[in-house]
Every structure is written in structure tokens, then in C-alpha cells.
Motif scaffolding. Structure first.
Motif, PDB file in Angstrom:
ATOM      1  N   GLN A 149      14.834 -59.980  21.743  1.00 46.90           N
ATOM      2  CA  GLN A 149      13.797 -60.089  22.762  1.00 46.90           C
ATOM      3  C   GLN A 149      14.029 -59.076  23.879  1.00 46.90           C
ATOM      4  OE1 GLN A 149      10.915 -62.027  22.536  1.00 46.90           O
ATOM      5  NE2 GLN A 149      11.731 -62.159  20.440  1.00 46.90           N
ATOM      6  N   VAL A 150      14.080 -57.827  23.478  1.00 51.47           N
ATOM      7  CA  VAL A 150      14.412 -56.726  24.386  1.00 51.47           C
ATOM      8  C   VAL A 150      13.215 -56.416  25.287  1.00 51.47           C
ATOM      9  CG1 VAL A 150      15.197 -54.345  24.529  1.00 51.47           C
ATOM     10  CG2 VAL A 150      15.880 -55.787  22.576  1.00 51.47           C
ATOM     11  N   PRO A 151      13.350 -56.558  26.604  1.00 49.60           N
ATOM     12  CA  PRO A 151      12.220 -56.277  27.500  1.00 49.60           C
ATOM     13  C   PRO A 151      11.934 -54.780  27.597  1.00 49.60           C
ATOM     14  CG  PRO A 151      14.187 -56.774  28.778  1.00 49.60           C
ATOM     15  CD  PRO A 151      14.544 -57.016  27.332  1.00 49.60           C
ATOM     16  N   THR A 152      10.667 -54.444  27.638  1.00 50.87           N
ATOM     17  CA  THR A 152      10.250 -53.055  27.839  1.00 50.87           C
ATOM     18  C   THR A 152       9.607 -52.930  29.222  1.00 50.87           C
ATOM     19  OG1 THR A 152       8.070 -53.453  26.867  1.00 50.87           O
ATOM     20  CG2 THR A 152       9.832 -52.763  25.370  1.00 50.87           C
ATOM     21  N   LYS A 194       6.136 -56.040  27.270  1.00 58.12           N
ATOM     22  CA  LYS A 194       6.306 -56.514  25.897  1.00 58.12           C
ATOM     23  C   LYS A 194       7.792 -56.600  25.565  1.00 58.12           C
ATOM     24  CE  LYS A 194       1.889 -56.550  24.718  1.00 58.12           C
ATOM     25  NZ  LYS A 194       1.175 -57.768  24.275  1.00 58.12           N
ATOM     26  N   LYS A 195       8.118 -57.372  24.513  1.00 56.18           N
ATOM     27  CA  LYS A 195       9.508 -57.542  24.121  1.00 56.18           C
ATOM     28  C   LYS A 195       9.708 -57.200  22.648  1.00 56.18           C
ATOM     29  CE  LYS A 195      10.764 -61.058  27.539  1.00 56.18           C
ATOM     30  NZ  LYS A 195      11.335 -62.408  27.760  1.00 56.18           N
ATOM     31  N   ASP A 248      11.454 -57.647  19.214  1.00 55.70           N
ATOM     32  CA  ASP A 248      12.073 -58.832  18.625  1.00 55.70           C
ATOM     33  C   ASP A 248      13.572 -58.665  18.406  1.00 55.70           C
ATOM     34  OD1 ASP A 248       9.126 -59.516  16.674  1.00 55.70           O
ATOM     35  OD2 ASP A 248       9.799 -60.444  18.537  1.00 55.70           O
ATOM     36  N   TYR A 260       7.100 -49.205  20.757  1.00 55.59           N
ATOM     37  CA  TYR A 260       8.500 -49.527  21.009  1.00 55.59           C
ATOM     38  C   TYR A 260       9.403 -48.337  20.697  1.00 55.59           C
ATOM     39  CZ  TYR A 260       7.135 -54.440  21.405  1.00 55.59           C
ATOM     40  OH  TYR A 260       6.566 -55.620  21.797  1.00 55.59           O
TER      41      TYR A 260
END
Length: 350
Positions: free
Chosen positions: A28-31, A35-36, A38, A69
Motif C-alpha cells: 500500500q505504497v502512497p504516491t 493513489k496507493k 498494492d 505508478y
């Protein structure tokens, strides 16, 4: 079963079910735009891998999202990665002793040190149980025409009483080496392809090896990627056929014609007359599945068999090449050795 809702947990727990040369470093990497991602992984060569699960996204949306991403991940600096991994451990494994990224990497890939260059490139992977044919074409187009490092991996779950079985298939051959003896290895050493093809013959409800031997064919179906795999085979190609699931190698032959849909494949009956194979006495009961659906129906390639053996006589040895994809032009160092061993087993001249 709601597989896609569970896949992130499954992959985070054991990313080796997707690729043995990956290690999860964040979930769940934040940008910067909210958005995240997965799952974010690092591979055995020190490059980053973005995994995005389809879940309830549309096909076109998932392709656009994973490309977006990629634009973010390419800017992650090497010095940020230890901090990223530390945060991942803190968020998801607060009760476990923390490890440095360097220590975890060396343990995971059985090496003495990490590569000096990190995130020199990155890979984009869509994770789904299925994608529509148009999306598969788009992914292939981006990869082949514009060299975007993008792929898709498909998972399905089969249930037998209280047991669950997870299957995996790649849209494009990832060129990874499987786990051996419980150890995760890096990407296989590549050699020049020798022109010999590896073919998986997935025996089951829609094709049987006995029919393939009798009528001279290999086949695949139930997806665009399988049709395209069959269409890569050309007359004159020599193929070595493996039945997956631990069965082994069962035949070698020369391709005689290009792939055709099952309803166009002709065979000889007992009188020597040409008839459609679907009118011939087949052991397989459902070879005519999905008739009229070009992407899902069975596609057959005519083969002149040089040697075949029944399933119970299949050749299976430690060290032989294996791959989950339907048709492969192997560049794995095990492939020449595999052919040499099979030539001995099957009595085939070089």
C-alpha cells in the motif's frame, strides 16, 4: 471465491508463488497524487517491481494505473530503499525483530551482498484472475513495440473439500528460474536460443495426450495468450512436449502446419478420408469447447511425431528445464542439457 480480494495477502505472505526472484519491500505504497501501489518488490538484480491487483478496477483503468505508478517508481532513489523497507517492517511486522534491507536481501537471494546499482530499471505487473482480450493485446503491444517492461500474471484457485490449490500463468514469459531445493535463486543464466521449442501440453477436460499422439497435434485454448502461443509455432520447428503437473516429457516432433481453430483441423479416418477432428472418435469429451470464440476455443498445431511415450512413461529428471508457459524459446542454460538427455531417452539423433 473472491480471489482478487485475497491475493494481496497471499502474495505478501509468500511472493515466491508469483516469482522466486522477488522480495516484498512495501505494501500500500502512497504516491504523491493519493493513489496507493498494492505491492512494491525488489528483484534479485536490485530493480523494483510494481504489482497492482485488478480487484474491482476496469481493464483499461488497471493498465493506465500501473503505467502511472511506473512514472513514480522510476524516481525512487537507491538511498530511499532502506527507509522504505524499514517502514514496511514497522507497519506490518511490529512484533518481529527488524532487519536491514541489505540483510534481508542477502538472506532472501542467498548472496553475500546487494548489487551496487539499485532501481536501474523497473517492472510493472498486473495481477488478476483474468483480463479481457483487448487488455492482453495492449499489454503485449506496449511490451513488444515500445519495450515497456510490463506483464500480467494470472491466478486462479481450485478447491477440493478443505484444500485450496493456487495456479499461476504469465501473459508473457518472465524468464525466471523456479525455486530449487527450497532455495530462491536469481534469474537463470541466459544462453543463445538453439532453435528448439519447449511446449507444455496441459492435459485435462479439453485435450488428451492419447488423442494428440493418434492424430498428430499439440493444442491449447481458453485464452488469447494460449492462441497466440500456438500461433508462434511454424512449420519446420522441432518441439519437445512436456505435460505439466509433475508428469514430464512425453514427445518430440516436427511442426507441419500453422495453428488453426479446432473446427478447421482435419484428420484421416479409418478409410483414409479427411474429416474434421471433432467428427473423429476422440477420447477427449470437450475439445469443441467455446466454438466460434476465436480467443477461447481450442487451437491445434499439426505435428509429425518423431517419438511419443504414454504418460506413465514420461521422462522426468532433476535438472531438466521446466516452464509454466505454453510455448517457450528457452534461453536457459538447462535447455541444451535437457535436449541432450531427452535425445538419449527417446533415441533421437541430433
Amino acid at each position: 471465491m473472491d480471489l482478487e480480494a485475497r491475493l494481496e495477502d497471499i502474495l505478501a505472505r509468500d511472493i515466491g508463488v508469483a516469482a522466486p526472484n522477488w522480495m516484498v519491500i512495501w505494501r500500500q505504497v502512497p504516491t504523491p497524487w493519493g493513489k496507493k501501489i498494492d505491492l512494491l518488490c525488489i528483484d534479485s538484480e536490485g530493480n523494483l517491481v510494481v504489482l497492482e491487483l485488478k480487484r474491482d478496477k476496469t481493464e483499461r483503468e488497471i493498465v493506465a494505473q500501473v503505467l502511472d505508478y511506473g512514472s513514480y517508481v522510476r524516481g525512487i532513489q537507491a538511498e530511499e530503499l532502506p527507509r522504505i523497507y524499514a517502514k514496511y517492517q514497522k507497519d506490518y511486522f511490529p512484533d518481529q525483530p527488524s532487519k536491514s534491507l541489505d540483510e534481508a536481501f542477502c538472506t532472501r537471494f542467498v548472496v553475500k551482498q546487494m548489487p551496487e546499482e539499485l532501481n536501474a530499471t523497473h517492472e510493472l505487473v498486473i495481477v488478476a484472475s483474468t483480463l479481457d482480450a483487448a487488455t492482453e493485446r495492449i499489454v503485449g503491444y506496449l511490451a513488444e513495440q515500445y519495450q515497456v517492461n510490463i506483464n500480467a500474471v494470472f491466478f486462479r484457485v481450485f478447491k477440493d473439500d478443505d484444500r485450496e490449490y493456487l495456479t499461476r500463468a504469465w501473459l508473457r514469459d518472465p524468464g525466471i528460474e523456479e525455486e530449487s531445493g527450497g532455495r530462491v535463486t536469481a534469474k537463470a543464466e541466459k544462453v543463445e536460443w538453439n532453435g528448439e521449442h519447449y511446449v507444455n501440453f496441459g492435459e485435462g477436460d479439453h485435450r488428451l495426450w492419447d488423442d494428440a499422439c493418434k492424430y498428430g497435434f499439440v493444442s491449447a485454448g481458453y485464452g488469447l495468450r494460449f492462441r497466440q502461443a500456438m500461433q508462434r509455432l511454424e512449420p519446420g520447428n522441432r518441439i519437445w512436449v512436456n505435460v505439466p503437473g509433475g508428469v514430464g516429457y512425453v514427445g518430440v516432433g516436427i511442426v507441419e502446419d500453422r495453428a488453426v481453430p479446432v473446427d478447421q483441423f482435419m484428420v484421416k479416418n479409418e478409410k483414409g478420408e479427411s474429416i474434421p477432428i471433432l467428427q473423429a472418435p476422440l477420447k477427449c469429451r470437450d475439445m469443441g469447447h467455446s466454438l466460434g470464440d476465436q480467443d477461447n476455443m481450442e487451437w491445434l498445431v499439426r505435428v509429425n511425431w518423431l517419438k511419443t511415450v504414454p504418460l506413465d512413461k514420461a521422462v522426468r529428471e532433476r535438472g531438466l528445464f521446466g516452464n509454466q508457459n505454453c510455448v517457450v524459446e528457452p534461453r536457459d542454460k538447462r535447455w541444451p542439457f535437457t535436449i541432450e538427455r531427452l535425445q538419449q531417452h527417446f533415441g533421437i539423433d541430433k
